[in-house]
Design an enzyme around this catalytic site. Structure first.
Site, PDB file in Angstrom:
ATOM      1  N   SER A 130       0.826  -1.205   0.000  1.00 56.25           N
ATOM      2  CA  SER A 130       0.000   0.000   0.000  1.00 56.25           C
ATOM      3  C   SER A 130       0.859   1.252   0.000  1.00 56.25           C
ATOM      4  CB  SER A 130      -0.929  -0.015   1.207  1.00 56.25           C
ATOM      5  OG  SER A 130      -0.209  -0.259   2.381  1.00 56.25           O
ATOM      6  N   GLU A 156      -6.206  -0.818  -7.023  1.00 54.45           N
ATOM      7  CA  GLU A 156      -5.312   0.276  -7.409  1.00 54.45           C
ATOM      8  C   GLU A 156      -4.065  -0.370  -8.033  1.00 54.45           C
ATOM      9  OE1 GLU A 156      -4.271   4.253  -4.912  1.00 54.45           O
ATOM     10  OE2 GLU A 156      -3.645   2.397  -3.993  1.00 54.45           O
ATOM     11  N   ASN A 211      -4.135   5.699  -0.271  1.00 54.01           N
ATOM     12  CA  ASN A 211      -3.521   5.826   1.050  1.00 54.01           C
ATOM     13  C   ASN A 211      -2.905   7.196   1.277  1.00 54.01           C
ATOM     14  OD1 ASN A 211      -4.381   3.441   1.963  1.00 54.01           O
ATOM     15  ND2 ASN A 211      -2.430   2.373   1.849  1.00 54.01           N
ATOM     16  N   HIS A 218      -2.941  -3.304  -5.617  1.00 57.91           N
ATOM     17  CA  HIS A 218      -3.317  -2.975  -4.244  1.00 57.91           C
ATOM     18  C   HIS A 218      -4.822  -3.114  -4.043  1.00 57.91           C
ATOM     19  CE1 HIS A 218      -3.660   0.271  -0.911  1.00 57.91           C
ATOM     20  NE2 HIS A 218      -3.568  -0.920  -0.394  1.00 57.91           N
TER      21      HIS A 218
HETATM   22  N1  CAA Z   1     -15.160 -10.223   4.441  1.00 62.14           N
HETATM   23  C1  CAA Z   1     -16.153 -10.451   3.566  1.00 62.14           C
HETATM   24  N2  CAA Z   1     -17.338  -9.809   3.610  1.00 62.14           N
HETATM   25  C2  CAA Z   1     -17.514  -8.900   4.584  1.00 62.14           C
HETATM   26  C3  CAA Z   1     -16.522  -8.623   5.539  1.00 62.14           C
HETATM   27  C4  CAA Z   1     -15.308  -9.343   5.443  1.00 62.14           C
HETATM   28  N3  CAA Z   1     -14.289  -9.130   6.303  1.00 62.14           N
HETATM   29  N4  CAA Z   1     -16.993  -7.672   6.372  1.00 62.14           N
HETATM   30  C5  CAA Z   1     -18.237  -7.366   5.963  1.00 62.14           C
HETATM   31  N5  CAA Z   1     -18.545  -8.103   4.879  1.00 62.14           N
HETATM   32  C6  CAA Z   1     -19.803  -8.065   4.098  1.00 62.14           C
HETATM   33  C7  CAA Z   1     -20.960  -8.568   4.928  1.00 62.14           C
HETATM   34  O1  CAA Z   1     -21.074  -9.981   4.822  1.00 62.14           O
HETATM   35  C8  CAA Z   1     -22.144  -7.856   4.274  1.00 62.14           C
HETATM   36  O2  CAA Z   1     -22.518  -8.532   3.079  1.00 62.14           O
HETATM   37  P1  CAA Z   1     -24.047  -8.548   2.571  1.00 62.14           P
HETATM   38  O3  CAA Z   1     -24.396  -7.126   2.237  1.00 62.14           O
HETATM   39  O4  CAA Z   1     -23.987  -9.438   1.390  1.00 62.14           O
HETATM   40  O5  CAA Z   1     -24.852  -9.092   3.698  1.00 62.14           O
HETATM   41  C9  CAA Z   1     -21.544  -6.502   3.852  1.00 62.14           C
HETATM   42  O6  CAA Z   1     -20.117  -6.697   3.817  1.00 62.14           O
HETATM   43  C10 CAA Z   1     -21.869  -5.425   4.861  1.00 62.14           C
HETATM   44  O7  CAA Z   1     -21.401  -5.852   6.115  1.00 62.14           O
HETATM   45  P2  CAA Z   1     -22.123  -5.538   7.504  1.00 62.14           P
HETATM   46  O8  CAA Z   1     -23.593  -5.398   7.294  1.00 62.14           O
HETATM   47  O9  CAA Z   1     -21.659  -6.535   8.510  1.00 62.14           O
HETATM   48  O10 CAA Z   1     -21.471  -4.191   8.003  1.00 62.14           O
HETATM   49  P3  CAA Z   1     -21.439  -2.792   7.355  1.00 62.14           P
HETATM   50  O11 CAA Z   1     -22.635  -2.505   6.514  1.00 62.14           O
HETATM   51  O12 CAA Z   1     -21.130  -1.920   8.509  1.00 62.14           O
HETATM   52  O13 CAA Z   1     -20.175  -2.861   6.375  1.00 62.14           O
HETATM   53  C11 CAA Z   1     -17.884  -2.620   5.877  1.00 62.14           C
HETATM   54  C12 CAA Z   1     -18.906  -3.242   6.815  1.00 62.14           C
HETATM   55  C13 CAA Z   1     -18.068  -3.227   4.482  1.00 62.14           C
HETATM   56  C14 CAA Z   1     -16.511  -2.972   6.409  1.00 62.14           C
HETATM   57  C15 CAA Z   1     -18.146  -1.082   5.805  1.00 62.14           C
HETATM   58  O14 CAA Z   1     -18.167  -0.555   7.113  1.00 62.14           O
HETATM   59  C16 CAA Z   1     -17.092  -0.334   5.013  1.00 62.14           C
HETATM   60  O15 CAA Z   1     -17.146  -0.261   3.798  1.00 62.14           O
HETATM   61  N6  CAA Z   1     -16.110   0.245   5.731  1.00 62.14           N
HETATM   62  C17 CAA Z   1     -15.003   0.983   5.108  1.00 62.14           C
HETATM   63  C18 CAA Z   1     -13.942   0.014   4.682  1.00 62.14           C
HETATM   64  C19 CAA Z   1     -12.776   0.696   4.043  1.00 62.14           C
HETATM   65  O16 CAA Z   1     -12.663   1.914   3.957  1.00 62.14           O
HETATM   66  N7  CAA Z   1     -11.810  -0.120   3.581  1.00 62.14           N
HETATM   67  C20 CAA Z   1     -10.591   0.384   2.983  1.00 62.14           C
HETATM   68  C21 CAA Z   1      -9.527   0.371   3.983  1.00 62.14           C
HETATM   69  S1  CAA Z   1      -8.020   0.993   3.356  1.00 62.14           S
HETATM   70  C22 CAA Z   1      -7.243  -0.355   2.787  1.00 62.14           C
HETATM   71  O17 CAA Z   1      -7.639  -1.450   2.904  1.00 62.14           O
HETATM   72  C23 CAA Z   1      -5.979  -0.087   2.109  1.00 62.14           C
HETATM   73  C24 CAA Z   1      -4.733  -0.192   2.890  1.00 62.14           C
HETATM   74  O18 CAA Z   1      -3.716  -0.362   2.262  1.00 62.14           O
HETATM   75  C25 CAA Z   1      -4.650   0.015   4.325  1.00 62.14           C
END
Ligand code: CAA
Length: 283
Positions: free
Chosen positions: A119, A152, A190, A140
Site C-alpha cells: 500500500s 489500485e 492511502n 493494491h
Molecule cells: N469479508 C467479507 N465480507 C464482509 C466482511 C469481510 N471481512 N466484512 C463485511 N462483509 C460483508 C458482509 O457480509 C455484508 O454482506 P451482505 O451485504 O452481502 O450481507 C456486507 O459486507 C456489509 O457488512 P455488515 O452489514 O456486517 O457491516 P457494514 O454494513 O457496517 O459494512 C464494511 C462493513 C463493508 C466494512 C463497511 O463498514 C465499510 O465499507 N467500511 C469501510 C472500509 C474501508 O474503507 N476499507 C478500505 C480500507 S483501506 C485499505 O484497505 C488499504 C490499505 O492499504 C490500508
C-alpha cells in the site's frame, strides 16, 4: 497473456480475501504462507465465507464447490513455478518483500507477472530485486477484499504496458474497478486516507474528543461507512504506522508524522481487530 493460475504469498486478511475473490472468479489459486497452521486457518475462513454466500442466496452450492475446488495451499515458495501471476500480500516491510521477490524471480516462469499488494512501498524498488522489472506491478486491494470494489494498480518505472494491461484485465475479471497510479508513496488512496486516519489519532491523543465522538463525527458528518478509528482497527494499527512511516520518510513533510499514540499502541500490541484490541475491544 492468459492468466490461469495465481500464486498468493501471504494468507493474512488481505491474501485470503484476494484468494477468495480469485477462486470465485474461476482462477486456480495456490495460497502460501510460512506455516501450515496459517494456510489452514485462511482456508477454513474462506470456506466459511463462501458458505455464507450460499446461505444468503448470493451463489449456488454448485458455484461454491467449483470455487473451493480452485483453491490449494502451499508452504513452499517453489510451488509458484507454474503460476502465471504471483500476488504478494505479506508484511509491509521493504527488506522482507525484497527477499521474497528475489526468490520468486528465480522460481517463477520467465513470463510470469509478479505483483505486490503493497500500500506504500515503491514498486520500482521492489522490482529492483528481480531481473524482470517490466513484469513487476502493484496490485493494491482494499480491506475487506470481497466487499471493496477498488483495485489500485501501480506502474513502476519499468513496468511494461503489457503487464499493466494484464493487471487491469485480471482486476476486471475479479469484478473490481481499476485505477492506475504512478509509483508515488501512498499511491492515490492511502495518500489521501491514511493522513486522515493519523489525524483522527492526533485528535484522540490531544484529548480533543472521545473515540466514539471522533467516529460519530465522520460517520454522521461525512457519511463515511465507519469512523476513522474503527477503520484503523479494521486495517491494523501496525499497517497504518508502516504506511505513515513511508510517507513521512519519502516526503519529509511533518504533516505525515505518525501520531505518537499510534506508535505507543503498536508497541503495546494493540493492533486492532486482529489482536482483539485497538481503539475498541473485540471478542
Ligand atoms: N469479508 C467479507 N465480507 C464482509 C466482511 C469481510 N471481512 N466484512 C463485511 N462483509 C460483508 C458482509 O457480509 C455484508 O454482506 P451482505 O451485504 O452481502 O450481507 C456486507 O459486507 C456489509 O457488512 P455488515 O452489514 O456486517 O457491516 P457494514 O454494513 O457496517 O459494512 C464494511 C462493513 C463493508 C466494512 C463497511 O463498514 C465499510 O465499507 N467500511 C469501510 C472500509 C474501508 O474503507 N476499507 C478500505 C480500507 S483501506 C485499505 O484497505 C488499504 C490499505 O492499504 C490500508
Amino acid at each position: 497473456m492468459n492468466i490461469k493460475e495465481i500464486y498468493i504469498v501471504g494468507a493474512g486478511q488481505m491474501g485470503s480475501g484476494i484468494a477468495q475473490v480469485a477462486i470465485q472468479s474461476g482462477y486456480k489459486v495456490i495460497l502460501n504462507d510460512v506455516d501450515v497452521k496459517f494456510v489452514e486457518k485462511a482456508k477454513a475462513n474462506i470456506e466459511k465465507r463462501v458458505s455464507r454466500l450460499v446461505e444468503k442466496g448470493k451463489i449456488t452450492e454448485e458455484e461454491k464447490e467449483k470455487a473451493l475446488n480452485n483453491l490449494s495451499t502451499s508452504v513452499d515458495l517453489t510451488d509458484a513455478k507454474n503460476a502465471d501471476l504471483v500476488i504478494e500480500a505479506i508484511v509491509e516491510n521493504e527488506d522482507i518483500k525484497g527477499q521474497v521477490f528475489k526468490k520468486l524471480d528465480a522460481i517463477c516462469k520467465e513470463d510470469a507477472i509478479l505483483a505486490s499488494n503493497t500500500s506504500s512501498i515503491s514498486i520500482t524498488q521492489i522490482a529492483a530485486n528481480t531481473k524482470r522489472a517490466d513484469k513487476v506491478v502493484g496490485m493494491h486491494f482494499f480491506n475487506p477484499v470481497p466487499v471493496m470494489k477498488l483495485l489500485e494498480i501501480t506502474k513502476g518505472l519499468d513496468t511494461s504496458e503489457e503487464t499493466l494491461k494484464v493487471a487491469q484485465e485480471v482486476g476486471e475479471k475479479l469484478g473490481k474497478v481499476t485505477v492506475i497510479s504512478k509509483d508515488s508513496p501512498g499511491f492515490i488512496v492511502n495518500r489521501l486516507l491514511d493522513p486522515m486516519l493519523n489525524e483522527a489519532i492526533y485528535l484522540l491523543d490531544e484529548g480533543v474528543a472521545t473515540v466514539e465522538d471522533i467516529d460519530k463525527g465522520m460517520v454522521n458528518g461525512c457519511n463515511h461507512p465507519m469512523g476513522p478509528l474503527a477503520l484503523t482497527d479494521l486495517i491494523g494499527l501496525d499497517v497504518l504506522l508502516a504506511v505513515m512511516e513511508v510517507l513521512y520518510k519519502e516526503y519529509g513533510d511533518p504533516k505525515y508524522r505518525p501520531c505518537p499514540l499510534l506508535r505507543r499502541m503498536v508497541k503495546a500490541g494493540k493492533l486492532g481487530k486482529k489482536t482483539g484490541e485497538g481503539f475498541y475491544k473485540y471478542n
